[in-house]
Design a protein around this motif. Structure first.
Motif, short mmCIF file in Angstrom:
data_model
loop_
_atom_site.label_atom_id
_atom_site.label_comp_id
_atom_site.label_asym_id
_atom_site.label_seq_id
_atom_site.Cartn_x
_atom_site.Cartn_y
_atom_site.Cartn_z
N VAL A 123 0.86 -1.18 0.00
CA VAL A 123 0.00 0.00 0.00
C VAL A 123 0.89 1.23 0.00
O VAL A 123 1.74 1.39 0.90
N ASP A 124 0.74 2.11 -0.99
CA ASP A 124 1.50 3.37 -1.05
C ASP A 124 0.58 4.49 -1.50
O ASP A 124 -0.65 4.32 -1.56
N ILE A 183 -14.92 -10.12 -4.01
CA ILE A 183 -14.18 -8.89 -4.28
C ILE A 183 -13.17 -8.63 -3.18
O ILE A 183 -13.24 -9.21 -2.08
N VAL A 184 -12.22 -7.74 -3.50
CA VAL A 184 -11.30 -7.17 -2.52
C VAL A 184 -11.70 -5.72 -2.32
O VAL A 184 -11.79 -4.94 -3.29
N ARG A 185 -11.95 -5.33 -1.08
CA ARG A 185 -12.37 -3.97 -0.75
C ARG A 185 -11.30 -3.32 0.12
O ARG A 185 -10.88 -3.89 1.13
N VAL A 186 -10.89 -2.08 -0.27
CA VAL A 186 -9.93 -1.30 0.51
C VAL A 186 -10.61 -0.03 0.97
O VAL A 186 -11.15 0.74 0.15
N VAL A 187 -10.58 0.21 2.28
CA VAL A 187 -11.24 1.37 2.88
C VAL A 187 -10.17 2.29 3.46
O VAL A 187 -9.37 1.87 4.32
N ASN A 212 -8.10 -0.35 5.90
CA ASN A 212 -8.70 -1.66 6.17
C ASN A 212 -8.93 -2.38 4.84
O ASN A 212 -9.56 -1.84 3.93
N ILE A 213 -8.43 -3.61 4.78
CA ILE A 213 -8.55 -4.43 3.57
C ILE A 213 -9.45 -5.62 3.90
O ILE A 213 -9.21 -6.32 4.89
N THR A 258 -3.64 -1.76 8.01
CA THR A 258 -2.34 -1.10 7.88
C THR A 258 -2.58 0.41 7.87
O THR A 258 -3.71 0.88 8.10
N VAL A 259 -1.51 1.20 7.61
CA VAL A 259 -1.63 2.66 7.58
C VAL A 259 -1.00 3.19 6.29
O VAL A 259 -0.21 2.50 5.63
#
Length: 392
Positions: free
Chosen positions: A270-271, A290-294, A335-336, A351-352
């Motif tokens: 993640v960048d 699905i893959v969800r990234v918040v 949040n993944i 992660t951050v």
């Protein structure tokens, strides 16, 4: 002159006596031999019936019974009849209709007795029987007696047997005998394993392993080689046969087939430009989701990005890439989630992220202007000039 005639008559009677003695011996010998030849040539009807079907394996305990039959002749109307009785009282009877079978065909059937817990609880011994029938005629049978107490493998101990949507795992160890003075190391054991995957009583998969030495601890994992139905109930059935002493014990593990995937933590990237997430299948039920990234800032609007993943089964991986759009400068908690088609979260990771420069919204690509009249005229002029030069 009468003496030679008497001698000749005596020899003639001796010859006749020897002839009849040899003939009687041959008659008796042939009479004894004829049943043997009849059996060899297959003319003995009783032997012929016994060879129509051979029960190669039969096992039963208080929970279940299974039998394997090999057919030596083609038959048209075959059935297997399982019975369980105690103290000459019939407790359960079940019939499997097989229909026509081919020569050399081998068929295995498993039956769960499903007897009420309190029914026959006070009985100590049982008798199970399997009967192979062709129409109304019985062609083979086998029976065994067993106790309501579970058999003990003596030198071996089944530490764990469990099954899920991906696999079945077995853990066994040797038992040791100990007293106040000495601790005696157990002798190595030899076992055979017979593992089956069942849907109700239908055998979906079968795996056998012979002559496995157990010297200390034995661990084995068997992955299902077939797809499973989502939310269907299955039973893993394991038979362990100890060579010495000659004991067979059975174990079952029930499970409900579910989708299962895991996020590979070490393969998450993640960048400030986007995210790359790798997920791996952990079930023989195909994963469709699905893959969800918040992105959650300390202040401001929460942003959600999603991408469809490949269909995944056990051992298969997929890396999903997501590019940020319209993300302001700032720090974010990330949040993944991996979700199935019903929106159920199967796995997650946190992660951050720090974004140093704002990520602009992607603008639609500008359409290229259509070629004008002068452009087309110039192309034809160039082509014409080259054609004239080639002719010169």
């Amino acid at each position: 002159m009468s003496l030679p005639e008497e001698i000749s008559s005596f020899r003639h009677r001796e010859f006749i006596f020897c002839f009849f003695f040899v003939l009687l011996f041959l008659i008796i010998f042939c009479a004894e031999l004829s049943p043997v030849f009849a059996a060899v040539n297959g003319t003995d009807p009783e032997t012929e019936r016994q060879e129509d079907a051979v029960i190669t394996d039969f096992f039963s305990d208080c929970e279940l019974s299974d039998a394997t039959v090999r057919f030596e002749q083609p038959l048209e109307n075959v059935s297997l009849v399982f019975t369980l009785s105690s103290e000459k009282k019939l407790l359960k009877s079940e019939t499997f209709f097989l229909g026509p079978v081919k020569k050399g065909q081998e068929i295995t059937r498993v039956l769960f007795w499903k007897i009420e817990d309190n029914f026959g609880k006070d009985r100590d011994s049982y008798k199970a029987q399997v009967l192979v029938k062709n129409g109304s005629q019985s062609i083979s049978s086998r029976e065994l007696s067993f106790s309501s107490r579970n058999p003990i493998l003596s030198k071996l101990k089944l530490v764990d047997f469990s099954a899920d949507s991906e696999k079945a795992s077995i853990l066994m160890s040797l038992t040791s005998s100990a007293n106040l003075r000495t601790i005696q190391a157990p002798e190595p054991g030899m076992i055979d394993l017979d593992l089956k995957l069942l849907s109700d009583t239908e055998i979906l998969y079968s795996e056998k392993q012979k002559n496995i030495p157990i010297t200390s601890t034995y661990y084995n994992v068997s992955y299902w080689p077939l797809l499973l139905g989502k939310d269907k109930n299955y039973t893993a059935f394991l038979k362990v046969h100890s060579h010495s002493p000659d004991v067979t014990a059975a174990y079952i593990s029930n499970f409900r087939a579910e989708e299962k995937v895991e996020i590979i933590d070490r393969d998450i990237d993640v960048d400030e430009y986007g995210a790359s997430v790798t997920v791996v299948g952990k079930s023989r039920v195909p994963f469709d989701g699905i893959v969800r990234v918040v992105l959650m800032p300390e202040e401001g609007k929460v942003q959600v990005f999603e991408e469809t993943a490949d269909l995944l089964t056990s051992g298969k991986e997929d890396t999903v890439g997501i590019i940020w759009q319209g993300v302001p400068t700032g720090d974010y908690n990330v949040n993944i989630y991996v979700l199935n088609s019903e929106g159920e979260i199967l796995d997650s990771h946190e992660t951050v992220l720090r974004v140093f420069e704002p990520v602009a919204e992607a603008s639609p690509a500008e359409e290229s202007p259509a070629p004008g009249f002068f452009t087309i005229f110039g192309i034809f002029l160039c082509v014409g000039t080259l054609f004239v030069r080639k002719r010169e």
